[in-house]
Design a protein around this motif. Structure first.
Motif, PDB file in Angstrom:
ATOM      1  N   LYS A   9       0.825  -1.206   0.000  1.00 55.06           N
ATOM      2  CA  LYS A   9       0.000   0.000   0.000  1.00 55.06           C
ATOM      3  C   LYS A   9       0.868   1.269   0.000  1.00 55.06           C
ATOM      4  O   LYS A   9       2.081   1.194   0.259  1.00 55.06           O
ATOM      5  CB  LYS A   9      -0.911  -0.023   1.225  1.00 55.06           C
ATOM      6  CG  LYS A   9      -1.872  -1.218   1.251  1.00 55.06           C
ATOM      7  CD  LYS A   9      -2.809  -1.112   2.442  1.00 55.06           C
ATOM      8  CE  LYS A   9      -3.744  -2.305   2.492  1.00 55.06           C
ATOM      9  NZ  LYS A   9      -4.803  -2.125   3.498  1.00 55.06           N
ATOM     10  N   PRO A  10       0.236   2.440  -0.234  1.00 60.64           N
ATOM     11  CA  PRO A  10       1.018   3.685  -0.290  1.00 60.64           C
ATOM     12  C   PRO A  10       1.899   3.941   0.942  1.00 60.64           C
ATOM     13  O   PRO A  10       3.011   4.458   0.807  1.00 60.64           O
ATOM     14  CB  PRO A  10      -0.067   4.761  -0.461  1.00 60.64           C
ATOM     15  CG  PRO A  10      -1.108   4.069  -1.284  1.00 60.64           C
ATOM     16  CD  PRO A  10      -1.152   2.670  -0.704  1.00 60.64           C
ATOM     17  N   ASP A  11       1.438   3.573   2.151  1.00 58.78           N
ATOM     18  CA  ASP A  11       2.294   3.789   3.335  1.00 58.78           C
ATOM     19  C   ASP A  11       3.558   2.943   3.256  1.00 58.78           C
ATOM     20  O   ASP A  11       4.653   3.385   3.620  1.00 58.78           O
ATOM     21  CB  ASP A  11       1.524   3.517   4.640  1.00 58.78           C
ATOM     22  CG  ASP A  11       0.940   2.113   4.706  1.00 58.78           C
ATOM     23  OD1 ASP A  11       0.537   1.586   3.648  1.00 58.78           O
ATOM     24  OD2 ASP A  11       0.872   1.542   5.810  1.00 58.78           O
ATOM     25  N   CYS A  12       3.430   1.733   2.722  1.00 62.04           N
ATOM     26  CA  CYS A  12       4.574   0.832   2.560  1.00 62.04           C
ATOM     27  C   CYS A  12       5.558   1.405   1.536  1.00 62.04           C
ATOM     28  O   CYS A  12       6.783   1.365   1.739  1.00 62.04           O
ATOM     29  CB  CYS A  12       4.043  -0.526   2.111  1.00 62.04           C
ATOM     30  SG  CYS A  12       5.243  -1.835   2.161  1.00 62.04           S
ATOM     31  N   MET A  13       5.002   1.978   0.457  1.00 60.52           N
ATOM     32  CA  MET A  13       5.841   2.582  -0.584  1.00 60.52           C
ATOM     33  C   MET A  13       6.622   3.770  -0.003  1.00 60.52           C
ATOM     34  O   MET A  13       7.834   3.872  -0.167  1.00 60.52           O
ATOM     35  CB  MET A  13       4.984   3.074  -1.754  1.00 60.52           C
ATOM     36  CG  MET A  13       4.093   2.030  -2.387  1.00 60.52           C
ATOM     37  SD  MET A  13       4.980   0.721  -3.222  1.00 60.52           S
ATOM     38  CE  MET A  13       5.697   1.600  -4.588  1.00 60.52           C
ATOM     39  N   HIS A  14       5.887   4.669   0.679  1.00 59.37           N
ATOM     40  CA  HIS A  14       6.526   5.888   1.193  1.00 59.37           C
ATOM     41  C   HIS A  14       7.516   5.587   2.314  1.00 59.37           C
ATOM     42  O   HIS A  14       8.501   6.312   2.483  1.00 59.37           O
ATOM     43  CB  HIS A  14       5.464   6.885   1.654  1.00 59.37           C
ATOM     44  CG  HIS A  14       4.813   7.597   0.511  1.00 59.37           C
ATOM     45  ND1 HIS A  14       5.379   8.687  -0.102  1.00 59.37           N
ATOM     46  CD2 HIS A  14       3.670   7.340  -0.163  1.00 59.37           C
ATOM     47  CE1 HIS A  14       4.601   9.083  -1.096  1.00 59.37           C
ATOM     48  NE2 HIS A  14       3.560   8.282  -1.161  1.00 59.37           N
ATOM     49  N   ARG A  15       7.244   4.542   3.074  1.00 64.41           N
ATOM     50  CA  ARG A  15       8.149   4.192   4.179  1.00 64.41           C
ATOM     51  C   ARG A  15       9.296   3.294   3.705  1.00 64.41           C
ATOM     52  O   ARG A  15      10.114   2.843   4.507  1.00 64.41           O
ATOM     53  CB  ARG A  15       7.358   3.529   5.305  1.00 64.41           C
ATOM     54  CG  ARG A  15       6.402   4.511   5.989  1.00 64.41           C
ATOM     55  CD  ARG A  15       5.627   3.847   7.101  1.00 64.41           C
ATOM     56  NE  ARG A  15       6.529   3.281   8.084  1.00 64.41           N
ATOM     57  CZ  ARG A  15       6.180   2.360   9.000  1.00 64.41           C
ATOM     58  NH1 ARG A  15       4.925   1.921   9.038  1.00 64.41           N
ATOM     59  NH2 ARG A  15       7.047   1.894   9.851  1.00 64.41           N
ATOM     60  N   ALA A  43     -11.551   3.504 -10.260  1.00 64.94           N
ATOM     61  CA  ALA A  43     -12.589   2.481 -10.457  1.00 64.94           C
ATOM     62  C   ALA A  43     -12.106   1.107  -9.982  1.00 64.94           C
ATOM     63  O   ALA A  43     -12.893   0.317  -9.448  1.00 64.94           O
ATOM     64  CB  ALA A  43     -12.980   2.418 -11.926  1.00 64.94           C
ATOM     65  N   GLN A  44     -10.819   0.846 -10.172  1.00 63.59           N
ATOM     66  CA  GLN A  44     -10.270  -0.457  -9.759  1.00 63.59           C
ATOM     67  C   GLN A  44     -10.220  -0.568  -8.226  1.00 63.59           C
ATOM     68  O   GLN A  44     -10.562  -1.604  -7.661  1.00 63.59           O
ATOM     69  CB  GLN A  44      -8.878  -0.637 -10.368  1.00 63.59           C
ATOM     70  CG  GLN A  44      -8.325  -2.034 -10.194  1.00 63.59           C
ATOM     71  CD  GLN A  44      -6.952  -2.199 -10.838  1.00 63.59           C
ATOM     72  OE1 GLN A  44      -6.395  -1.276 -11.416  1.00 63.59           O
ATOM     73  NE2 GLN A  44      -6.405  -3.385 -10.731  1.00 63.59           N
ATOM     74  N   VAL A  45      -9.810   0.536  -7.571  1.00 65.53           N
ATOM     75  CA  VAL A  45      -9.774   0.529  -6.098  1.00 65.53           C
ATOM     76  C   VAL A  45     -11.193   0.395  -5.545  1.00 65.53           C
ATOM     77  O   VAL A  45     -11.440  -0.345  -4.588  1.00 65.53           O
ATOM     78  CB  VAL A  45      -9.092   1.808  -5.553  1.00 65.53           C
ATOM     79  CG1 VAL A  45      -9.173   1.855  -4.039  1.00 65.53           C
ATOM     80  CG2 VAL A  45      -7.646   1.868  -5.986  1.00 65.53           C
ATOM     81  N   ALA A  60     -12.012   7.440   3.174  1.00 67.18           N
ATOM     82  CA  ALA A  60     -10.600   7.632   3.541  1.00 67.18           C
ATOM     83  C   ALA A  60      -9.744   6.504   2.954  1.00 67.18           C
ATOM     84  O   ALA A  60      -8.617   6.736   2.494  1.00 67.18           O
ATOM     85  CB  ALA A  60     -10.462   7.673   5.059  1.00 67.18           C
ATOM     86  N   LEU A  61     -10.290   5.301   2.942  1.00 61.63           N
ATOM     87  CA  LEU A  61      -9.563   4.147   2.410  1.00 61.63           C
ATOM     88  C   LEU A  61      -9.288   4.311   0.908  1.00 61.63           C
ATOM     89  O   LEU A  61      -8.168   4.060   0.441  1.00 61.63           O
ATOM     90  CB  LEU A  61     -10.369   2.863   2.686  1.00 61.63           C
ATOM     91  CG  LEU A  61      -9.823   1.549   2.121  1.00 61.63           C
ATOM     92  CD1 LEU A  61      -8.450   1.211   2.714  1.00 61.63           C
ATOM     93  CD2 LEU A  61     -10.797   0.396   2.401  1.00 61.63           C
ATOM     94  N   MET A  65      -5.629   4.645  -0.802  1.00 62.49           N
ATOM     95  CA  MET A  65      -5.136   3.639  -1.752  1.00 62.49           C
ATOM     96  C   MET A  65      -4.822   4.221  -3.136  1.00 62.49           C
ATOM     97  O   MET A  65      -4.200   3.548  -3.961  1.00 62.49           O
ATOM     98  CB  MET A  65      -6.136   2.490  -1.886  1.00 62.49           C
ATOM     99  CG  MET A  65      -6.210   1.607  -0.657  1.00 62.49           C
ATOM    100  SD  MET A  65      -4.649   0.792  -0.219  1.00 62.49           S
ATOM    101  CE  MET A  65      -4.466  -0.374  -1.562  1.00 62.49           C
ATOM    102  N   THR A  66      -5.290   5.463  -3.377  1.00 67.87           N
ATOM    103  CA  THR A  66      -4.970   6.112  -4.658  1.00 67.87           C
ATOM    104  C   THR A  66      -3.965   7.259  -4.459  1.00 67.87           C
ATOM    105  O   THR A  66      -3.684   8.011  -5.387  1.00 67.87           O
ATOM    106  CB  THR A  66      -6.251   6.651  -5.333  1.00 67.87           C
ATOM    107  OG1 THR A  66      -6.969   7.461  -4.401  1.00 67.87           O
ATOM    108  CG2 THR A  66      -7.153   5.525  -5.804  1.00 67.87           C
ATOM    109  N   ALA A  67      -3.425   7.385  -3.249  1.00 65.55           N
ATOM    110  CA  ALA A  67      -2.556   8.528  -2.928  1.00 65.55           C
ATOM    111  C   ALA A  67      -1.172   8.434  -3.567  1.00 65.55           C
ATOM    112  O   ALA A  67      -0.478   9.442  -3.673  1.00 65.55           O
ATOM    113  CB  ALA A  67      -2.422   8.665  -1.413  1.00 65.55           C
ATOM    114  N   SER A  68      -0.776   7.247  -3.983  1.00 62.09           N
ATOM    115  CA  SER A  68       0.530   7.092  -4.636  1.00 62.09           C
ATOM    116  C   SER A  68       0.523   5.756  -5.380  1.00 62.09           C
ATOM    117  O   SER A  68      -0.390   4.952  -5.198  1.00 62.09           O
ATOM    118  CB  SER A  68       1.665   7.083  -3.590  1.00 62.09           C
ATOM    119  OG  SER A  68       1.805   5.808  -3.000  1.00 62.09           O
ATOM    120  N   PRO A  69       1.535   5.518  -6.209  1.00 60.19           N
ATOM    121  CA  PRO A  69       1.636   4.184  -6.811  1.00 60.19           C
ATOM    122  C   PRO A  69       1.749   3.108  -5.724  1.00 60.19           C
ATOM    123  O   PRO A  69       2.201   3.379  -4.611  1.00 60.19           O
ATOM    124  CB  PRO A  69       2.927   4.258  -7.630  1.00 60.19           C
ATOM    125  CG  PRO A  69       3.122   5.705  -7.909  1.00 60.19           C
ATOM    126  CD  PRO A  69       2.603   6.417  -6.691  1.00 60.19           C
TER     127      PRO A  69
END
Ligand code: CMP
Length: 149
Positions: A9-15, A43-45, A60-61, A65-69
């Motif tokens: 998920k985006p948090d995993c990517m950014h961290r 649409a996919q999310v 919020a979810l 989930m669309t906040a970053s790749p």
């Protein structure tokens, strides 16, 4: 042999935890059957999380989930669906047991690092939503005969 969908998920990517967490799945013996970086279309999310549409955290979810790749993948192995869920630990990082991925890296319900399918039926639908059949590959690794009989 089972297949399960995972999403870093985006948090995993950014961290910058993708490598560390993917390494745990590899060390366990799970085989990477597919892996790709993508900016997930809205649409996919929405389809992926349709089951949560009525929940208070849904909006919020979707934003999260669309906040970053993200990196989506398919892991393969004996009882892979249950094994990966167990490795992730409880949804809420504050409650997840130490030794699990969320227990070791997470402190949040929403920002819980990795998604994984929760049943055979869901895994089939989620893999089909994120990957074309030809993107999911079967192959034998040299170590496979030393991982499971
Ligand atoms: P996941 O396993 O991908 O499935 C649904 C996601 O919704 C979950 O991980 C969390 O990211 C998020 N989620 C679940 N419960 C809550 C909650 N109570 N508050 C905020 N987000 C949540």
């Amino acid at each position: 042999m089972e297949r399960t969908l995972i999403i870093f998920k985006p948090d995993c990517m950014h961290r910058q935890l993708v490598g560390a967490i993917l390494s745990r799945f590899e060390s366990k013996g799970l085989r990477i059957a597919a892996l790709k970086l993508q900016q997930t279309p809205l649409a996919q999310v929405e389809k992926h999380y349709a089951v949560h549409r009525e929940r208070p955290f849904y909006k919020a979810l979707i934003e999260f989930m669309t906040a970053s790749p993200v990196i989506a993948g398919v892991l393969e192995g004996p009882q892979a669906i249950a094994v990966v869920r167990k490795m992730l630990g409880a949804t809420n990082g504050m409650e997840a047991e130490p030794g699990t991925i969320r227990g070791d890296y997470g402190l949040s319900k929403q920002l819980n690092l990795v998604h994984a399918s929760d049943s055979a039926e869901t895994a089939k639908a989620e893999i089909a939503l994120f990957f074309k059949p030809e993107e999911v590959l079967s192959y034998t690794r040299a170590a496979d005969r030393w991982i499971s009989e």
